[in-house]
Enzyme design. Structure first.
Site, mmCIF file in Angstrom:
data_model
loop_
_atom_site.group_PDB
_atom_site.id
_atom_site.type_symbol
_atom_site.label_atom_id
_atom_site.label_comp_id
_atom_site.label_asym_id
_atom_site.label_seq_id
_atom_site.Cartn_x
_atom_site.Cartn_y
_atom_site.Cartn_z
ATOM 1 N N TYR A 1 -1.893 -1.104 9.876
ATOM 2 C CA TYR A 1 -1.843 -1.198 8.831
ATOM 3 C C TYR A 1 -0.680 -0.831 8.209
ATOM 4 O O TYR A 1 0.063 -1.354 7.053
ATOM 5 C CB TYR A 1 -3.089 -0.631 8.242
ATOM 6 N N SER B 1 0.902 -1.382 -0.061
ATOM 7 C CA SER B 1 0.043 0.113 0.117
ATOM 8 C C SER B 1 0.843 1.201 -0.023
ATOM 9 O O SER B 1 2.100 1.257 0.609
ATOM 10 C CB SER B 1 -0.981 0.044 1.283
HETATM 11 N N1 NAP Z 1 -8.423 -1.006 -1.837
HETATM 12 C C1 NAP Z 1 -7.468 0.057 -1.532
HETATM 13 O O1 NAP Z 1 -7.849 1.249 -1.439
HETATM 14 C C2 NAP Z 1 -6.161 -0.496 -1.277
HETATM 15 C C3 NAP Z 1 -5.270 0.428 -1.037
HETATM 16 C C4 NAP Z 1 -3.990 -0.300 -1.062
HETATM 17 C C5 NAP Z 1 -3.715 -1.382 -0.591
HETATM 18 N N2 NAP Z 1 -4.670 -2.271 -0.779
HETATM 19 C C6 NAP Z 1 -4.502 -3.697 -0.723
HETATM 20 O O2 NAP Z 1 -5.132 -4.595 -1.549
HETATM 21 C C7 NAP Z 1 -5.302 -5.770 -1.134
HETATM 22 C C8 NAP Z 1 -6.723 -6.049 -1.653
HETATM 23 O O3 NAP Z 1 -7.600 -5.529 -1.032
HETATM 24 P P1 NAP Z 1 -9.123 -5.004 -1.781
HETATM 25 O O4 NAP Z 1 -9.002 -3.645 -1.920
HETATM 26 O O5 NAP Z 1 -9.330 -5.602 -2.992
HETATM 27 O O6 NAP Z 1 -9.938 -5.144 -0.323
HETATM 28 P P2 NAP Z 1 -11.347 -6.606 -0.431
HETATM 29 O O7 NAP Z 1 -12.233 -6.424 -1.629
HETATM 30 O O8 NAP Z 1 -12.016 -6.144 0.771
HETATM 31 O O9 NAP Z 1 -10.488 -7.711 -0.462
HETATM 32 C C9 NAP Z 1 -9.965 -8.125 0.382
HETATM 33 C C10 NAP Z 1 -9.645 -10.024 0.145
HETATM 34 O O10 NAP Z 1 -8.699 -10.371 1.298
HETATM 35 C C11 NAP Z 1 -9.386 -11.464 1.643
HETATM 36 N N3 NAP Z 1 -9.021 -11.923 3.029
HETATM 37 C C12 NAP Z 1 -9.272 -10.932 4.229
HETATM 38 N N4 NAP Z 1 -8.845 -11.625 5.263
HETATM 39 C C13 NAP Z 1 -8.196 -12.921 4.945
HETATM 40 C C14 NAP Z 1 -7.841 -14.066 5.680
HETATM 41 N N5 NAP Z 1 -8.022 -13.826 7.057
HETATM 42 N N6 NAP Z 1 -7.618 -15.122 5.032
HETATM 43 C C15 NAP Z 1 -7.635 -15.290 3.650
HETATM 44 N N7 NAP Z 1 -8.250 -14.197 2.930
HETATM 45 C C16 NAP Z 1 -8.479 -13.128 3.439
HETATM 46 C C17 NAP Z 1 -10.828 -11.257 1.518
HETATM 47 O O11 NAP Z 1 -11.303 -12.735 1.230
HETATM 48 P P3 NAP Z 1 -12.403 -13.629 2.173
HETATM 49 O O12 NAP Z 1 -12.977 -12.326 3.051
HETATM 50 O O13 NAP Z 1 -13.004 -14.433 1.415
HETATM 51 O O14 NAP Z 1 -11.488 -14.117 3.085
HETATM 52 C C18 NAP Z 1 -10.905 -10.365 0.315
HETATM 53 O O15 NAP Z 1 -11.056 -11.243 -0.920
HETATM 54 C C19 NAP Z 1 -5.047 -5.657 0.395
HETATM 55 O O16 NAP Z 1 -3.890 -6.388 0.811
HETATM 56 C C20 NAP Z 1 -5.130 -4.463 0.795
HETATM 57 O O17 NAP Z 1 -4.342 -3.956 1.785
HETATM 58 C C21 NAP Z 1 -6.042 -1.772 -1.169
#
Ligand code: NAP
Length: 253
Positions: free
Chosen positions: A150, A137
């Protein structure tokens, strides 16, 4: 042999977009997450073979290692060449009130990638082929208040990326990070809990970026595809900001 990539968090948001892009690129996929139904939805939307593995990354190293080892043993026709550590959670609270955030995010956001990488590392070393992409991130480099768990753990993930790039080079294992800005995914759903201010906040989130918009999950998927592509085989240890210019600004909505 079918080139196969393990992908975590494949049931929603950025992970789902990565699954679509990598399947279009021709990889078979192992889709990992806690909610099997969401993984199956992704699997039906991509047009290549994929397997869904229900796995909670917070459960620790043994279960992750056992799951990966047994999958590889049972699928000798697949050549696992890649790992995308995308799964993660976002929690925000003031330091002092955030012990639970630290415990959970440590297990999921840092040890999840560490444990999965450790499980696949001997396989990559043996085959002299491995491509790892960690989704960190923007906050790992420039944090905002209330995100110490985080942000610090994403910074640790970037440092893990660099260290493994050094160790993996001799085995043709490449390790890179993609550092997104704010991407419009379900991770931001907690904003919806704010009363009438939520739409205004979303507009503010778009406006924070020099490119005047939040990212789309597909923006991140394109960068992951770049790092996995064998034509880009001289890139390792990179932390690529894919953030609409956010890292150039001072921020905090
Ligand atoms: N969106 C943003 O603004 C942003 C910015 C910077 C970085 N990121 C990073 O991008 C990545 C993806 O995030 P996203 O934005 O796509 O959010 P999201 O839609 O909430 O996806 C997060 C995914 O992580 C999985 N997950 C969470 N806890 C888990 C666990 N204990 N075991 C296995 N899987 C788990 C969830 O699947 P289940 O619930 O099915 O387990 C979900 O599919 C993350 O690492 C996040 O920190 C996002």
């Amino acid at each position: 042999m079918k080139e196969t990539v393990f992908l975590t968090g494949a049931g929603s948001g950025i992970g789902k977009a990565i699954a679509k892009k990598l399947s279009a690129d021709g990889y078979d996929l192992v889709l990992i997450g806690r909610r099997l139904n969401k993984l199956q939805e992704t699997a039906t939307e991509i047009n290549r073979p994929s397997e869904c593995l229900e796995l909670d990354l917070s459960l620790g190293s043994q279960i992750v290692t056992d799951t990966v080892k047994s999958w590889i043993q049972d699928h000798s026709e697949n050549q696992v060449i890649g790992l995308v550590n995308n799964a993660g959670q976002f929690l925000r609270s003031p330091f002092g009130d955030d012990q639970d955030d630290w415990d959970l995010l440590f297990q999921v956001n840092l040890m999840g990638p560490v444990n999965l990488t450790r499980a696949l590392w001997p396989h990559f070393q043996k085959n002299r082929e491995g491509r790892i992409v960690n989704i960190s991130s923007n906050l790992g480099q420039t944090p905002v208040a209330g995100t110490s768990a985080y942000s610090a753990l994403k910074a640790a993930l970037d440092n893990f990326t660099k260290c493994l790039a050094l160790e993996g080079g001799a085995f043709n294992i490449r390790v890179n990070s993609v550092a997104p800005g704010l991407v419009d995914t379900p991770i931001h759903d907690f904003h919806q809990k704010d009363d009438s201010g939520s739409l205004q906040l979303k507009a503010a989130l778009h406006g924070m970026h020099p490119l005047s918009r939040m990212g789309q999950a597909e923006d991140i998927a394109g960068a992951v595809s770049y790092f996995l592509n064998p034509n880009n085989s001289w890139t390792t240890g990179a932390i690529l900001n894919v953030d609409g210019g956010l890292s150039l600004t001072s921020k905090d909505p």
